[in-house]
Design a protein around this motif. Structure first.
Motif, PDB file in Angstrom:
ATOM      1  N   ARG A   1      12.086   0.687   3.609  1.00  0.00           N
ATOM      2  CA  ARG A   1      12.383   2.101   3.847  1.00  0.00           C
ATOM      3  C   ARG A   1      13.040   2.041   5.541  1.00  0.00           C
ATOM      4  N   GLN A   2      13.353   0.251   5.631  1.00  0.00           N
ATOM      5  CA  GLN A   2      13.868   0.684   7.356  1.00  0.00           C
ATOM      6  C   GLN A   2      15.073   0.167   6.983  1.00  0.00           C
ATOM      7  N   PRO A   3      16.466   0.910   7.656  1.00  0.00           N
ATOM      8  CA  PRO A   3      17.716   0.619   7.516  1.00  0.00           C
ATOM      9  C   PRO A   3      17.914  -0.528   8.158  1.00  0.00           C
ATOM     10  N   ILE A   4      19.459  -1.356   7.400  1.00  0.00           N
ATOM     11  CA  ILE A   4      19.180  -2.002   9.018  1.00  0.00           C
ATOM     12  C   ILE A   4      20.999  -1.865   9.056  1.00  0.00           C
TER      13      ILE A   4
ATOM     14  N   GLY B   1      13.019   5.685  11.215  1.00  0.00           N
ATOM     15  CA  GLY B   1      12.887   5.485  11.056  1.00  0.00           C
ATOM     16  C   GLY B   1      11.214   5.194  10.348  1.00  0.00           C
ATOM     17  N   ALA B   2      10.747   4.395   9.056  1.00  0.00           N
ATOM     18  CA  ALA B   2       9.310   4.301   8.490  1.00  0.00           C
ATOM     19  C   ALA B   2       8.381   3.443   9.836  1.00  0.00           C
ATOM     20  N   LEU B   3       7.538   2.471   9.235  1.00  0.00           N
ATOM     21  CA  LEU B   3       6.691   1.920   9.638  1.00  0.00           C
ATOM     22  C   LEU B   3       6.658   0.475  10.235  1.00  0.00           C
TER      23      LEU B   3
ATOM     24  N   GLN C   1       0.854  -1.254  -0.424  1.00  0.00           N
ATOM     25  CA  GLN C   1       0.079  -0.175  -0.377  1.00  0.00           C
ATOM     26  C   GLN C   1       0.969   1.461   0.104  1.00  0.00           C
ATOM     27  N   GLU C   2       2.245   1.106   0.624  1.00  0.00           N
ATOM     28  CA  GLU C   2       3.298   2.861   0.400  1.00  0.00           C
ATOM     29  C   GLU C   2       4.597   2.172  -0.892  1.00  0.00           C
ATOM     30  N   PRO C   3       4.839   3.427  -1.074  1.00  0.00           N
ATOM     31  CA  PRO C   3       6.164   2.883  -2.222  1.00  0.00           C
ATOM     32  C   PRO C   3       7.360   2.558  -0.433  1.00  0.00           C
TER      33      PRO C   3
END
Length: 94
Positions: free
Chosen positions: A64-67, A88-90, A10-12
């Motif tokens: 979107r989430q960095p590791i 960060g993101a969701l 649902q999101e980029p």
């Protein structure tokens, strides 16, 4: 495999990855490699489709989430946009 649920894309930055491989070890190794790069909701087993060769698994990535290991390898983290929360993101949604 089941159809892709639109909440998973649902999101980029949200990605659904279907893996087909000759055996479970190979499919799980591909998933592990993806999880080393991006936040990933992983499968704990593979499935076999009757009449189809090999095994399959599906995993969900949030690009979107960095590791943490990315910065250790010198890979630049993406800049946060104004609408992303601090840090960060969701969370990944399985």
């Amino acid at each position: 495999m089941n159809p892709i649920n639109k909440v998973h894309v649902q999101e980029p930055g949200l990605v659904v990855v279907d893996v087909a491989a000759a055996d479970a070890a190979t499919a799980l190794a591909v998933q592990e490699a993806l999880a080393a790069q991006w936040a990933t909701a992983t499968a704990d087993r593979v499935t076999r489709d009757p009449g189809q060769p090999g095994v399959r698994l599906r995993c969900y990535l949030d690009l979107r989430q960095p590791i943490a290991s990315r910065t250790a390898r010198g890979i630049a983290e993406p800049a946060l946009s104004a609408d992303e929360p601090e840090g960060g993101a969701l969370p990944v949604r399985p």
